[in-house]
Design an enzyme around this catalytic site. Structure first.
Site, PDB file in Angstrom:
ATOM      1  N   GLU A 243       0.827  -1.208   0.000  1.00  0.00           N
ATOM      2  CA  GLU A 243       0.000   0.000   0.000  1.00  0.00           C
ATOM      3  C   GLU A 243       0.869   1.268   0.000  1.00  0.00           C
ATOM      4  OE1 GLU A 243      -3.322  -0.181   2.775  1.00  0.00           O
ATOM      5  OE2 GLU A 243      -4.163  -1.882   1.699  1.00  0.00           O
TER       6      GLU A 243
ATOM      7  N   GLU B 265      -5.029  -8.769  -0.380  1.00  0.00           N
ATOM      8  CA  GLU B 265      -5.876  -8.409   0.766  1.00  0.00           C
ATOM      9  C   GLU B 265      -7.310  -8.296   0.270  1.00  0.00           C
ATOM     10  OE1 GLU B 265      -4.622  -5.294   3.478  1.00  0.00           O
ATOM     11  OE2 GLU B 265      -2.501  -5.764   3.101  1.00  0.00           O
TER      12      GLU B 265
HETATM   13  O1  AHR Z   1      -5.502  -5.828   6.845  1.00  0.00           O
HETATM   14  C1  AHR Z   1      -5.462  -4.640   7.561  1.00  0.00           C
HETATM   15  C2  AHR Z   1      -4.773  -3.513   6.810  1.00  0.00           C
HETATM   16  O2  AHR Z   1      -5.531  -3.185   5.683  1.00  0.00           O
HETATM   17  C3  AHR Z   1      -3.413  -3.798   6.253  1.00  0.00           C
HETATM   18  O3  AHR Z   1      -2.397  -3.643   7.183  1.00  0.00           O
HETATM   19  C4  AHR Z   1      -3.291  -2.804   5.167  1.00  0.00           C
HETATM   20  O4  AHR Z   1      -2.441  -3.244   4.117  1.00  0.00           O
HETATM   21  C5  AHR Z   1      -4.713  -2.564   4.713  1.00  0.00           C
HETATM   22  O5  AHR Z   1      -5.032  -1.230   4.653  1.00  0.00           O
END
Ligand code: AHR
Length: 491
Positions: free
Chosen positions: A173, A295
């Site tokens: 990110e 994610e």
């Molecule tokens: O999964 C929780 C958070 O969500 C992670 O650390 C991040 O990459 C995303 O914003």
């Protein structure tokens, strides 16, 4: 009657087992308590890893595990987590809950966990606050066999042999918590950092660049234009958030309106894959670069009374449907989607496992992963189901049914089918082109929309044998109950 058409002769490609991957971050009680309790814990463990959790994860054939973050990855300095535990730095996990991070779970512990789980490690390096040298040395420490400062250090710390590491993420990110970079800036940084992530001997890294946040198509365009020749995979993060980032809604207490809104939001994954994929196709028509959805999952308000920085939430039949739908979508896009990692493994967001002290609960999401595991490494085949739109609001209509179908190496057909309705069951006529059906075995996960498993009632939601079908000369007919996930194995 809805017709389900399956044509096993029309093979669409291999479903990588990594699509059924997971993610574990130094966040809340995921690593500490959830996975790692330390060798001296009363909770049964092997080299500090909880035996119950490891066993449960092996059962679903966990193929790959991402670590150490997440946002934590771009604050993590791997040398803090090696060597004698008593000498490891203690620090505050500033991103997640302000708790003490004692670094007792580091590189060696993660690789030991993957060894026990028999899964591939996926390590995410630090671009946001780390250096090129630091990342380069981590790869050397992990994978170099010969004489070198990092290989020597690894040996001194007890690991004579190098590990095999395939999946390596270069930042997380970086448009946000990983440094607030522009895509142009990150693309250049990515090119620089990955240059020094070497392939030692026969260890070939699969390098993953940080990809877009949800529908940020410009990010994908810039990354593909400037750096696609240097990457094997490009990530995508998309969370299913029912309401908004401030008020996300409760995980286990919701009405029908929220049910359909959640499923509508999760179905957006299809559009995201299609549109990011179309941009990727422009630069990479042969689809050499994998889309890595590292994610995904539901993100609700934390459970009342828990640390807001720990992201602990319950998991209901709604999560089961979210899992079933997304996994079907990934299967159906396996020509581009090469890995996906649900967030997160234990005790954080849409977990497959929850723990409390020595107790462990398998969530509805866990059961879906278990039912879908036979898709791993199978071949996606053509399928289509007739659907109708359902829902309580005009703008949040969803299809009532959602499916994917694969054929495994032994020729067995795996059908996974979801009924998104909270109230209606549907008659299904399964029609299998050029294929005589001899036997069917079925499993079903079904319950009321808000049903969940808890520590004092761990088996409220659990799979049952599904026998309510009839083999016909065309295929198989059955009725799918409301709010359910079905897996059929057809021979
Ligand atoms: O999964 C929780 C958070 O969500 C992670 O650390 C991040 O990459 C995303 O914003």
């Amino acid at each position: 009657m809805s017709k389900l058409f399956v044509n096993v002769q029309n093979k669409k490609g291999k479903i990588n087992k990594e699509i059924y991957g997971h993610f574990s971050e130094h966040l809340g009680r995921c690593i500490y308590e959830g996975l790692y309790v330390g060798e001296d814990s009363k909770i049964p463990n092997t080299n500090g890893m909880r035996n119950d959790v490891v066993q449960a994860l092996k059962e679903i054939k966990i193929p790959v595990l991402r670590w150490p973050g997440g946002c934590f990855a771009d604050e993590y300095h791997w040398k803090d987590g090696i060597g004698q535990k008593e000498n490891r730095k203690k620090m505050i996990n500033t991103h997640w809950g302000g708790v003490v991070e004692d670094n007792s779970f580091g590189t060696h512990e993660f690789m030991e966990l993957c060894r026990q789980l028999e899964c591939e490690p996926y390590i995410n390096g630090n671009v946001g606050s780390g250096t090129v040298q630091e990342m380069s040395e981590w790869v050397e420490y992990l994978t170099f066999e010969g004489i070198s400062p990092m290989a020597d250090l690894r040996k001194k710390n007890g690991n004579e042999d190098a590990w095999k590491v395939k999946y390596f993420g270069v930042g997380n990110e970086n448009w946000g918590c990983g440094g607030n970079m522009t895509p142009e800036y990150y693309a250049n940084e990515y090119r620089r950092y990955q240059t020094y992530c070497r392939n030692y001997a026969d260890n070939k890294l699969y390098k993953i660049a940080c990809g877009a946040n949800a529908d940020d198509y410009d990010w994908t365009d810039v990354l593909m234009k400037n750096a696609s020749n240097f990457m094997d995979g490009l990530s995508l993060h998309y969370y299913t958030i029912t309401k908004n980032w401030v008020e996300k809604g409760a995980a286990a207490k919701f009405d029908e309106k929220e049910w359909y809104t959640t499923l509508k939001k999760t179905l957006k994954m299809e559009e995201l894959i299609y549109r990011h994929g179309a941009i990727m196709d422009r630069y990479d028509p042969e689809k050499k670069v994998g889309l890595i959805i590292d994610e995904w999952g539901t993100w609700f308000d934390v459970e009342v009374g828990t640390n807001p920085g720990f992201l602990y939430q319950q998991n209901t039949m709604r999560d089961a449907l979210v899992a079933g739908i997304n996994l079907n979508i990934f299967n159906k896009n396996c020509d581009r989607v090469k890995m996906a990692n649900i967030a997160q493994l234990v005790n954080v967001l849409q977990s497959v496992i929850l723990t409390e002290g020595e107790k462990m609960v398998l969530t509805p999401t866990y059961h879906v992963f278990n039912m879908y595991k036979s898709h791993q490494e199978a071949t996606l085949v053509e399928s289509y189901i007739e659907t109708q739109d359902i829902g309580v609001e005009e703008e949040n209509q969803v299809p009532n049914l959602h499916e994917s179908v694969s054929v495994d190496a032994e020729g067995r057909i795996n059908v996974t089918l979801n009924n998104l309705s909270v109230s209606e069951s549907y008659d299904i006529q399964g029609i299998f082109a050029d294929r005589e059906i001899k036997s069917v075995k079925g499993t079903i996960l079904s319950n009321e929309m808000g049903a969940y498993n808890d520590f004092d009632a761990p088996e409220v939601v659990k799979p049952a044998e599904f026998i309510d079908f009839k083999i016909t000369n065309k295929g198989v007919d059955f009725k799918i109950p409301k709010c359910s996930v079905i897996h059929l194995v057809i021979e």
